[in-house]
Design a protein around this motif. Structure first.
Motif, PDB file in Angstrom:
ATOM      1  N   LEU A 122     -43.245  86.418  46.980  1.00 48.24           N
ATOM      2  CA  LEU A 122     -44.202  85.867  47.917  1.00 48.24           C
ATOM      3  C   LEU A 122     -44.044  86.570  49.262  1.00 48.24           C
ATOM      4  CD1 LEU A 122     -43.878  83.581  45.705  1.00 48.24           C
ATOM      5  CD2 LEU A 122     -44.661  82.030  47.462  1.00 48.24           C
ATOM      6  N   ARG A 123     -45.142  86.628  50.009  1.00 47.40           N
ATOM      7  CA  ARG A 123     -45.134  87.288  51.311  1.00 47.40           C
ATOM      8  C   ARG A 123     -45.440  86.274  52.408  1.00 47.40           C
ATOM      9  NH1 ARG A 123     -48.465  92.309  49.125  1.00 47.40           N
ATOM     10  NH2 ARG A 123     -46.720  93.469  48.271  1.00 47.40           N
ATOM     11  N   LEU A 124     -44.801  86.467  53.546  1.00 49.33           N
ATOM     12  CA  LEU A 124     -45.039  85.608  54.698  1.00 49.33           C
ATOM     13  C   LEU A 124     -46.497  85.716  55.126  1.00 49.33           C
ATOM     14  CD1 LEU A 124     -43.873  83.734  56.893  1.00 49.33           C
ATOM     15  CD2 LEU A 124     -43.416  85.791  58.248  1.00 49.33           C
ATOM     16  N   GLU A 125     -47.161  84.568  55.272  1.00 49.88           N
ATOM     17  CA  GLU A 125     -48.563  84.545  55.667  1.00 49.88           C
ATOM     18  C   GLU A 125     -48.790  83.884  57.024  1.00 49.88           C
ATOM     19  OE1 GLU A 125     -50.974  84.542  51.485  1.00 49.88           O
ATOM     20  OE2 GLU A 125     -50.840  82.647  52.545  1.00 49.88           O
ATOM     21  N   ALA A 126     -47.972  82.889  57.349  1.00 48.90           N
ATOM     22  CA  ALA A 126     -48.222  82.155  58.584  1.00 48.90           C
ATOM     23  C   ALA A 126     -46.961  81.447  59.058  1.00 48.90           C
ATOM     24  CB  ALA A 126     -49.328  81.122  58.373  1.00 48.90           C
ATOM     25  N   ILE A 127     -46.933  81.207  60.361  1.00 48.43           N
ATOM     26  CA  ILE A 127     -45.842  80.455  60.973  1.00 48.43           C
ATOM     27  C   ILE A 127     -46.459  79.397  61.887  1.00 48.43           C
ATOM     28  CG2 ILE A 127     -43.838  80.532  62.505  1.00 48.43           C
ATOM     29  CD1 ILE A 127     -43.533  83.518  61.734  1.00 48.43           C
ATOM     30  N   ARG A 128     -46.030  78.164  61.710  1.00 48.78           N
ATOM     31  CA  ARG A 128     -46.409  77.093  62.635  1.00 48.78           C
ATOM     32  C   ARG A 128     -45.210  76.865  63.535  1.00 48.78           C
ATOM     33  NH1 ARG A 128     -49.546  72.218  59.840  1.00 48.78           N
ATOM     34  NH2 ARG A 128     -50.202  71.930  61.997  1.00 48.78           N
ATOM     35  N   ARG A 129     -45.300  77.360  64.741  1.00 48.34           N
ATOM     36  CA  ARG A 129     -44.195  77.345  65.704  1.00 48.34           C
ATOM     37  C   ARG A 129     -43.809  75.922  66.117  1.00 48.34           C
ATOM     38  NH1 ARG A 129     -42.314  82.287  65.072  1.00 48.34           N
ATOM     39  NH2 ARG A 129     -43.879  83.882  65.382  1.00 48.34           N
ATOM     40  N   ALA A 130     -42.499  75.680  66.085  1.00 45.34           N
ATOM     41  CA  ALA A 130     -41.915  74.414  66.559  1.00 45.34           C
ATOM     42  C   ALA A 130     -42.659  73.198  66.017  1.00 45.34           C
ATOM     43  CB  ALA A 130     -41.865  74.400  68.085  1.00 45.34           C
ATOM     44  N   GLN A 131     -43.015  73.239  64.750  1.00 44.56           N
ATOM     45  CA  GLN A 131     -43.858  72.208  64.134  1.00 44.56           C
ATOM     46  C   GLN A 131     -43.122  70.901  63.858  1.00 44.56           C
ATOM     47  OE1 GLN A 131     -47.072  72.319  63.734  1.00 44.56           O
ATOM     48  NE2 GLN A 131     -47.281  70.381  62.677  1.00 44.56           N
ATOM     49  N   GLU A 132     -41.863  70.987  63.465  1.00 48.79           N
ATOM     50  CA  GLU A 132     -41.110  69.780  63.112  1.00 48.79           C
ATOM     51  C   GLU A 132     -39.768  69.772  63.817  1.00 48.79           C
ATOM     52  OE1 GLU A 132     -40.886  69.069  58.903  1.00 48.79           O
ATOM     53  OE2 GLU A 132     -43.061  69.030  58.688  1.00 48.79           O
ATOM     54  N   LEU A 133     -39.143  68.604  63.821  1.00 48.52           N
ATOM     55  CA  LEU A 133     -37.816  68.464  64.404  1.00 48.52           C
ATOM     56  C   LEU A 133     -36.788  68.327  63.295  1.00 48.52           C
ATOM     57  CD1 LEU A 133     -38.563  65.943  67.289  1.00 48.52           C
ATOM     58  CD2 LEU A 133     -38.256  68.427  67.463  1.00 48.52           C
ATOM     59  N   VAL A 134     -35.707  69.088  63.405  1.00 49.46           N
ATOM     60  CA  VAL A 134     -34.580  68.997  62.475  1.00 49.46           C
ATOM     61  C   VAL A 134     -33.326  68.814  63.326  1.00 49.46           C
ATOM     62  CG1 VAL A 134     -33.243  70.160  60.677  1.00 49.46           C
ATOM     63  CG2 VAL A 134     -35.727  70.482  60.794  1.00 49.46           C
ATOM     64  N   ASP A 135     -32.656  67.715  63.113  1.00 49.35           N
ATOM     65  CA  ASP A 135     -31.471  67.391  63.911  1.00 49.35           C
ATOM     66  C   ASP A 135     -31.774  67.472  65.409  1.00 49.35           C
ATOM     67  OD1 ASP A 135     -30.046  67.112  61.498  1.00 49.35           O
ATOM     68  OD2 ASP A 135     -29.502  69.232  61.505  1.00 49.35           O
ATOM     69  N   GLY A 136     -32.971  67.009  65.788  1.00 50.36           N
ATOM     70  CA  GLY A 136     -33.355  66.971  67.185  1.00 50.36           C
ATOM     71  C   GLY A 136     -33.829  68.286  67.783  1.00 50.36           C
ATOM     72  N   GLN A 137     -33.856  69.346  66.975  1.00 49.95           N
ATOM     73  CA  GLN A 137     -34.276  70.666  67.444  1.00 49.95           C
ATOM     74  C   GLN A 137     -35.612  71.049  66.817  1.00 49.95           C
ATOM     75  OE1 GLN A 137     -32.439  72.509  69.770  1.00 49.95           O
ATOM     76  NE2 GLN A 137     -31.291  70.584  69.849  1.00 49.95           N
ATOM     77  N   ALA A 138     -36.495  71.640  67.623  1.00 46.15           N
ATOM     78  CA  ALA A 138     -37.786  72.097  67.112  1.00 46.15           C
ATOM     79  C   ALA A 138     -37.578  73.227  66.120  1.00 46.15           C
ATOM     80  CB  ALA A 138     -38.679  72.556  68.260  1.00 46.15           C
ATOM     81  N   ALA A 139     -38.300  73.185  65.013  1.00 41.89           N
ATOM     82  CA  ALA A 139     -38.181  74.205  63.962  1.00 41.89           C
ATOM     83  C   ALA A 139     -39.563  74.652  63.510  1.00 41.89           C
ATOM     84  CB  ALA A 139     -37.401  73.655  62.766  1.00 41.89           C
ATOM     85  N   ASP A 140     -39.680  75.947  63.239  1.00 40.19           N
ATOM     86  CA  ASP A 140     -40.914  76.511  62.702  1.00 40.19           C
ATOM     87  C   ASP A 140     -41.050  76.154  61.226  1.00 40.19           C
ATOM     88  OD1 ASP A 140     -41.081  77.804  65.159  1.00 40.19           O
ATOM     89  OD2 ASP A 140     -40.551  79.775  64.351  1.00 40.19           O
ATOM     90  N   ILE A 141     -42.302  76.099  60.761  1.00 38.10           N
ATOM     91  CA  ILE A 141     -42.580  76.051  59.327  1.00 38.10           C
ATOM     92  C   ILE A 141     -43.180  77.406  58.968  1.00 38.10           C
ATOM     93  CG2 ILE A 141     -43.893  75.005  57.453  1.00 38.10           C
ATOM     94  CD1 ILE A 141     -43.894  72.408  58.950  1.00 38.10           C
ATOM     95  N   VAL A 142     -42.661  78.004  57.897  1.00 36.25           N
ATOM     96  CA  VAL A 142     -43.162  79.295  57.429  1.00 36.25           C
ATOM     97  C   VAL A 142     -43.892  79.085  56.107  1.00 36.25           C
ATOM     98  CG1 VAL A 142     -41.474  80.698  58.652  1.00 36.25           C
ATOM     99  CG2 VAL A 142     -40.908  79.833  56.383  1.00 36.25           C
ATOM    100  N   TYR A 143     -45.010  79.796  55.957  1.00 32.00           N
ATOM    101  CA  TYR A 143     -45.827  79.693  54.751  1.00 32.00           C
ATOM    102  C   TYR A 143     -45.895  81.055  54.078  1.00 32.00           C
ATOM    103  CZ  TYR A 143     -47.265  75.198  56.568  1.00 32.00           C
ATOM    104  OH  TYR A 143     -47.273  73.896  57.041  1.00 32.00           O
ATOM    105  N   TYR A 144     -45.680  81.043  52.777  1.00 35.29           N
ATOM    106  CA  TYR A 144     -45.673  82.269  51.974  1.00 35.29           C
ATOM    107  C   TYR A 144     -46.738  82.154  50.893  1.00 35.29           C
ATOM    108  CZ  TYR A 144     -41.237  83.924  53.935  1.00 35.29           C
ATOM    109  OH  TYR A 144     -40.261  84.409  54.770  1.00 35.29           O
ATOM    110  N   GLY A 145     -47.185  83.298  50.384  1.00 39.77           N
ATOM    111  CA  GLY A 145     -48.166  83.294  49.318  1.00 39.77           C
ATOM    112  C   GLY A 145     -48.065  84.533  48.446  1.00 39.77           C
ATOM    113  N   ARG A 146     -48.593  84.405  47.247  1.00 43.01           N
ATOM    114  CA  ARG A 146     -48.654  85.537  46.315  1.00 43.01           C
ATOM    115  C   ARG A 146     -49.943  85.412  45.514  1.00 43.01           C
ATOM    116  NH1 ARG A 146     -44.299  86.959  41.604  1.00 43.01           N
ATOM    117  NH2 ARG A 146     -45.682  88.259  40.410  1.00 43.01           N
TER     118      ARG A 146
END
Length: 188
Positions: free
Chosen positions: A160-184
């Motif tokens: 799969l290849r990286l298609e998109a990034i949603r910057r600082a979309q969710e919080l993990v242990d109180g820290q903002a984290a990106d979500i990465v989306y892949y596709g093939r």
């Protein structure tokens, strides 16, 4: 990584699915799979650390409700089972959109002792290859939190290849984290 594709099933998900790899069997999840071990995985903070399941408390009833949500749909809820022992070590989902000919897949290895041994990649590849071999699927996608390095490796190693990034979309242990989306795509 190449795996044999298991027997074909109806696109509506009503027929049982069975895909066999070198070490794993990926098959339809059944009500008999709702055991204390499975429910325990969903309530284990380390297992669901990168999943929104971490915000819920699960029990047998919530698991049965989730399983029943797949009935009569084109989606799949699957058990990942060790071929040699028959022990379930995780689950997978495939959400198929018949209108767009796409499928989005996810994997959860609940048995911590199975982590880091390539089981996630084997199961992911079995389902990915089966979906891409179907005439009604043209693209398969998956996503993960950027801090979920294991899942990112699985997606990349499965082609799969990286298609998109949603910057600082969710919080993990109180820290903002990106979500990465892949596709093939089927033809790549």
């Amino acid at each position: 990584m190449s795996h044999e594709v298991g027997q074909a099933v109806a696109a509506n998900g009503d027929s049982p699915l069975r895909l066999e790899g070198p070490r794993l069997l990926v098959r339809s999840f059944t009500v008999d799979d709702i055991q204390p071990t499975y429910v325990g995985w969903l309530n284990d903070p380390e297992v669901v650390r990168f999943s929104n399941q971490r915000f819920r408390r699960h029990d047998e009833e919530s698991c049965q409700i989730y399983l029943s949500s797949f009935e009569g749909s084109s989606n799949y809820f699957l058990a990942i089972v060790l071929r040699d022992s028959g022990r379930m070590i995780g689950t997978m989902t495939a959400y198929c959109n018949e209108h767009h000919q796409t499928a989005d897949i996810g994997v959860m290895l609940g048995a911590r002792e199975a982590w880091g041994k390539g089981f996630g990649l084997e199961a992911f590849s079995l389902v990915l290859n089966w979906l891409l071999a179907r005439s009604d699927i043209r693209k398969v996608t998956a996503g993960a939190l950027a801090c979920n390095i294991g899942m990112i490796r699985i997606m990349e190693r499965a082609g799969l290849r990286l298609e998109a990034i949603r910057r600082a979309q969710e919080l993990v242990d109180g820290q903002a984290a990106d979500i990465v989306y892949y596709g093939r795509f089927k033809d790549i």
